[in-house]
Design an enzyme around this catalytic site. Structure first.
Site, PDB file in Angstrom:
ATOM      1  N   HIS A 308       0.968  -1.205  -0.080  1.00 13.63           N
ATOM      2  CA  HIS A 308      -0.105  -0.034   0.025  1.00 13.63           C
ATOM      3  C   HIS A 308       0.806   1.362  -0.057  1.00 13.63           C
ATOM      4  O   HIS A 308       1.948   1.160   0.580  1.00 13.63           O
ATOM      5  CB  HIS A 308      -0.763  -0.002   1.227  1.00 13.63           C
ATOM      6  CG  HIS A 308      -2.110   0.936   1.170  1.00 13.63           C
ATOM      7  ND1 HIS A 308      -1.960   2.307   1.269  1.00 13.63           N
ATOM      8  CD2 HIS A 308      -3.417   0.572   0.762  1.00 13.63           C
ATOM      9  CE1 HIS A 308      -3.202   2.669   1.276  1.00 13.63           C
ATOM     10  NE2 HIS A 308      -4.048   1.874   0.676  1.00 13.63           N
ATOM     11  N   ASP A 365      -8.102  -5.453  -0.018  1.00 11.74           N
ATOM     12  CA  ASP A 365      -8.309  -6.210  -1.101  1.00 11.74           C
ATOM     13  C   ASP A 365      -8.105  -7.735  -0.916  1.00 11.74           C
ATOM     14  O   ASP A 365      -8.677  -8.488  -1.689  1.00 11.74           O
ATOM     15  CB  ASP A 365      -7.962  -5.718  -2.386  1.00 11.74           C
ATOM     16  CG  ASP A 365      -8.544  -4.547  -2.745  1.00 11.74           C
ATOM     17  OD1 ASP A 365      -9.624  -4.248  -2.603  1.00 11.74           O
ATOM     18  OD2 ASP A 365      -7.706  -3.688  -3.109  1.00 11.74           O
TER      19      ASP A 365
HETATM   20  N1  ACO Z   1       4.071  -7.773  -4.461  1.00  9.10           N
HETATM   21  C1  ACO Z   1       5.431  -7.809  -4.696  1.00  9.10           C
HETATM   22  N2  ACO Z   1       6.185  -6.968  -4.627  1.00  9.10           N
HETATM   23  C2  ACO Z   1       5.703  -5.572  -4.192  1.00  9.10           C
HETATM   24  C3  ACO Z   1       4.250  -5.423  -4.293  1.00  9.10           C
HETATM   25  C4  ACO Z   1       3.475  -6.741  -4.239  1.00  9.10           C
HETATM   26  N3  ACO Z   1       2.043  -6.668  -4.244  1.00  9.10           N
HETATM   27  N4  ACO Z   1       3.974  -4.318  -3.755  1.00  9.10           N
HETATM   28  C5  ACO Z   1       5.002  -3.541  -3.888  1.00  9.10           C
HETATM   29  N5  ACO Z   1       5.988  -4.475  -4.094  1.00  9.10           N
HETATM   30  C6  ACO Z   1       7.605  -3.899  -4.311  1.00  9.10           C
HETATM   31  C7  ACO Z   1       7.868  -3.393  -5.563  1.00  9.10           C
HETATM   32  O1  ACO Z   1       8.255  -4.184  -6.575  1.00  9.10           O
HETATM   33  C8  ACO Z   1       8.914  -2.440  -4.853  1.00  9.10           C
HETATM   34  O2  ACO Z   1      10.060  -3.232  -4.886  1.00  9.10           O
HETATM   35  P1  ACO Z   1      11.725  -2.814  -4.915  1.00  9.10           P
HETATM   36  O3  ACO Z   1      11.958  -1.775  -3.888  1.00  9.10           O
HETATM   37  O4  ACO Z   1      12.692  -3.925  -5.023  1.00  9.10           O
HETATM   38  O5  ACO Z   1      11.654  -2.252  -6.446  1.00  9.10           O
HETATM   39  C9  ACO Z   1       8.731  -2.075  -3.385  1.00  9.10           C
HETATM   40  O6  ACO Z   1       7.592  -3.146  -2.946  1.00  9.10           O
HETATM   41  C10 ACO Z   1       7.806  -0.971  -3.218  1.00  9.10           C
HETATM   42  O7  ACO Z   1       6.854  -0.864  -4.049  1.00  9.10           O
HETATM   43  P2  ACO Z   1       6.169   0.377  -4.785  1.00  9.10           P
HETATM   44  O8  ACO Z   1       5.710   0.001  -6.139  1.00  9.10           O
HETATM   45  O9  ACO Z   1       6.998   1.518  -4.888  1.00  9.10           O
HETATM   46  O10 ACO Z   1       4.727   0.855  -3.768  1.00  9.10           O
HETATM   47  P3  ACO Z   1       3.699   1.876  -4.461  1.00  9.10           P
HETATM   48  O11 ACO Z   1       3.446   2.449  -3.017  1.00  9.10           O
HETATM   49  O12 ACO Z   1       4.151   2.500  -5.654  1.00  9.10           O
HETATM   50  O13 ACO Z   1       2.453   1.010  -4.811  1.00  9.10           O
HETATM   51  C11 ACO Z   1       0.778  -0.505  -4.602  1.00  9.10           C
HETATM   52  C12 ACO Z   1       1.585   0.733  -3.770  1.00  9.10           C
HETATM   53  C13 ACO Z   1       0.307   0.009  -6.051  1.00  9.10           C
HETATM   54  C14 ACO Z   1      -0.625  -0.906  -3.875  1.00  9.10           C
HETATM   55  C15 ACO Z   1       1.620  -1.746  -4.685  1.00  9.10           C
HETATM   56  O14 ACO Z   1       2.060  -2.582  -3.485  1.00  9.10           O
HETATM   57  C16 ACO Z   1       0.894  -2.763  -5.546  1.00  9.10           C
HETATM   58  O15 ACO Z   1       0.774  -2.899  -6.838  1.00  9.10           O
HETATM   59  N6  ACO Z   1       0.083  -3.825  -4.811  1.00  9.10           N
HETATM   60  C17 ACO Z   1      -0.610  -4.914  -5.473  1.00  9.10           C
HETATM   61  C18 ACO Z   1      -1.877  -4.240  -5.971  1.00  9.10           C
HETATM   62  C19 ACO Z   1      -2.934  -3.942  -4.722  1.00  9.10           C
HETATM   63  O16 ACO Z   1      -3.199  -4.698  -4.098  1.00  9.10           O
HETATM   64  N7  ACO Z   1      -3.601  -2.553  -4.964  1.00  9.10           N
HETATM   65  C20 ACO Z   1      -4.600  -2.286  -3.855  1.00  9.10           C
HETATM   66  C21 ACO Z   1      -4.107  -1.349  -3.095  1.00  9.10           C
HETATM   67  S1  ACO Z   1      -5.217  -1.050  -1.823  1.00  9.10           S
HETATM   68  C22 ACO Z   1      -6.724   0.074  -2.559  1.00  9.10           C
HETATM   69  O17 ACO Z   1      -6.172   0.484  -3.606  1.00  9.10           O
HETATM   70  C23 ACO Z   1      -7.820  -0.288  -2.260  1.00  9.10           C
END
Ligand code: ACO
Length: 430
Positions: A308, A365
């Site tokens: 998140h 979610d």
């Molecule tokens: N699975 C695996 N790795 C992940 C995940 C995940 N779900 N989420 C983040 N990471 C990793 C990224 O690859 C990144 O790794 P790195 O540092 O080696 O490059 C690190 O964690 C940081 O992630 P970011 O993408 O910078 O996090 P950001 O804050 O931009 O994105 C988000 C947040 C979009 C929610 C992301 O975690 C994601 O895509 N999660 C899965 C989709 C999801 O569940 N969305 C619902 C969000 S809640 C809502 O909207 C109701």
């Protein structure tokens, strides 16, 4: 006491900016005069460090896993409130007295039907349309039936606000149920005004000429909890979109319709659908989750429902749903193998260095799809369910924008990185 300021040095010149302190101690420095004073702008792609507004509605402490609406912790609202009461709290700022709640309920209940000519709009959509595209189009079209509420004249739209808010909370549910029925080729079911909010929704979804849907297993209560947990979440992608659209003066129907579009993506509200898809794929492949976790760590897959932008701790809504989902499944009499896979994935991820070091925890979610599935709602409709839940938050945020006489149109700047000046005439000599 001396007023504190932030001092920024740019091109050897010092600039001072006032500090802003939120109720819960959140700190910011106010750079609204930055460009005028210095010609610099702040660059913050993804807005992770940018406060786009002052808001009284919802407080989140992502480090501590705290979520409060108008000061009330989500845990208390989940345990004691109802969706309509929480909606009123979010929209109007206070828990309603019994009489005002009764008036609101009546307004919601009596607004449940949609104009019969809207039924024809559904005929124009192909059967394989995504329910979110239908919902967004229908909400915007709905405004056309209420020109006095969707005038784009701020004073007029605000004068009708109470009516519009109740109408949208009511009709988004009717339109969602109609979308479900249309996609299945089933006749629409008229709302039954004697049923409660969720019960009426389930009736419009599942009643058949030969079968009157009666909720004997508490599906309506489970759905009410789901909606309450989604009611608002401060400046997320869809709510910021609603505020952005509203800032240009657009009416509430147009603004929430844009919110639905923003919610649709898999990184936002579309994740609930993606989680169940992921769990089904894992189940079908015979994996117990171990291979999937490894693939996620190698960047070959994403663990949907994890991570998140704001929570760097357990999302409190996921904690509540994680505890409730088992109870709901037992109550409804469903034994879902996906729940076991989800539990295993969660356990492995919470112990794994990759997820721990990145502070990746389950978000709302992660368990919500399993709950919706148990109620009989198909995955395609999951994000629509999120939109029904988020409606009060969108409405409250629209109201904040609309009632702010000093509000300005939202118009971020950019750093241009394209070509420098080019000469078309030089091209003609080719
Ligand atoms: N699975 C695996 N790795 C992940 C995940 C995940 N779900 N989420 C983040 N990471 C990793 C990224 O690859 C990144 O790794 P790195 O540092 O080696 O490059 C690190 O964690 C940081 O992630 P970011 O993408 O910078 O996090 P950001 O804050 O931009 O994105 C988000 C947040 C979009 C929610 C992301 O975690 C994601 O895509 N999660 C899965 C989709 C999801 O569940 N969305 C619902 C969000 S809640 C809502 O909207 C109701």
């Amino acid at each position: 006491m001396e007023e504190q300021t932030a001092l920024i040095r740019l091109d050897d010149i010092n600039y001072e900016f006032p500090l802003i302190l939120g109720t819960e101690g959140e700190k910011a420095f106010d750079i609204r005069s930055l460009r005028t004073k210095s010609k610099f702008i702040a660059f913050d792609e993804g807005y992770g460090n940018t406060g786009s507004c002052l808001s009284d509605i919802t407080f989140i402490d992502g480090e501590q896993g705290v979520l409060r609406h108008r000061g009330y912790p989500i845990e208390q609202l989940a345990a004691k409130s109802t969706f309509l009461e929480t909606a009123m709290l979010i929209i109007y700022g206070e828990l309603p007295a019994e009489e005002s709640l009764a008036v609101f309920r009546k307004r919601v209940s009596s607004s449940a039907s949609v104009h019969t000519s809207m039924h024809h709009h559904f005929e124009g959509f192909p059967g394989n349309s995504h329910p979110m595209s239908i919902l967004s189009a229908m909400l915007n079209a709905l405004g056309a039936y209420y020109p006095e509420m969707s005038s784009n004249d701020r004073d007029q739209d605000l004068a009708h606000f109470d009516e519009t808010a109740a109408l949208l909370i009511s009709k988004v549910r009717t339109l969602a149920a109609m979308t479900f029925r249309m996609k299945k080729g089933l006749p629409f079911v008229a709302p039954n005004h004697s049923r409660g909010y969720c019960e009426n929704f389930l009736h419009m979804m599942f009643t058949e000429p030969y079968f009157d849907y009666i909720d004997s297993v508490g599906a309506g209560d489970a759905l009410d909890l789901f909606l309450r947990l989604h009611a608002d979440h401060e400046q997320n992608c869809s709510t910021s979109t609603v505020r952005m659209v509203a800032s240009g003066g657009a009416n509430l129907f147009a603004s929430v319709s844009a919110g639905v579009c923003a919610l649709w993506g898999p990184s936002h509200g579309g994740a609930n659908m993606a989680v169940v898809q992921m769990l089904e794929d894992i189940h079908a492949s015979g994996d117990d989750g171990t291979r999937f976790i490894e693939a996620a760590k190698e960047g070959k897959a994403k663990l949907m429902g994890f991570g998140h932008r704001v929570y760097k701790n357990y999302d409190p809504r996921a904690k509540i749903l994680g505890k409730t989902v088992e109870q709901v499944l037992t109550q409804i009499g469903v034994d879902d193998p996906l729940l076991n896979i989800a539990r295993r994935l969660e356990q492995s991820a919470l112990e794994d260095e990759y997820f721990v070091s990145r502070k990746l925890y389950p978000n709302v979610d992660f368990y919500s799809g399993i709950l919706l599935r148990a109620i009989g709602i198909p995955p395609e409709m999951f994000t629509v369910m999120f939109a029904i839940g988020r409606m009060p938050g969108w409405i409250a945020n629209w109201k904040e924008i609309a009632e702010n006489p000093k509000g300005r149109i939202h118009r971020p700047r950019q750093i241009y990185t394209g070509h420098g000046l080019r000469d078309y005439q030089a091209l003609e000599k080719r």
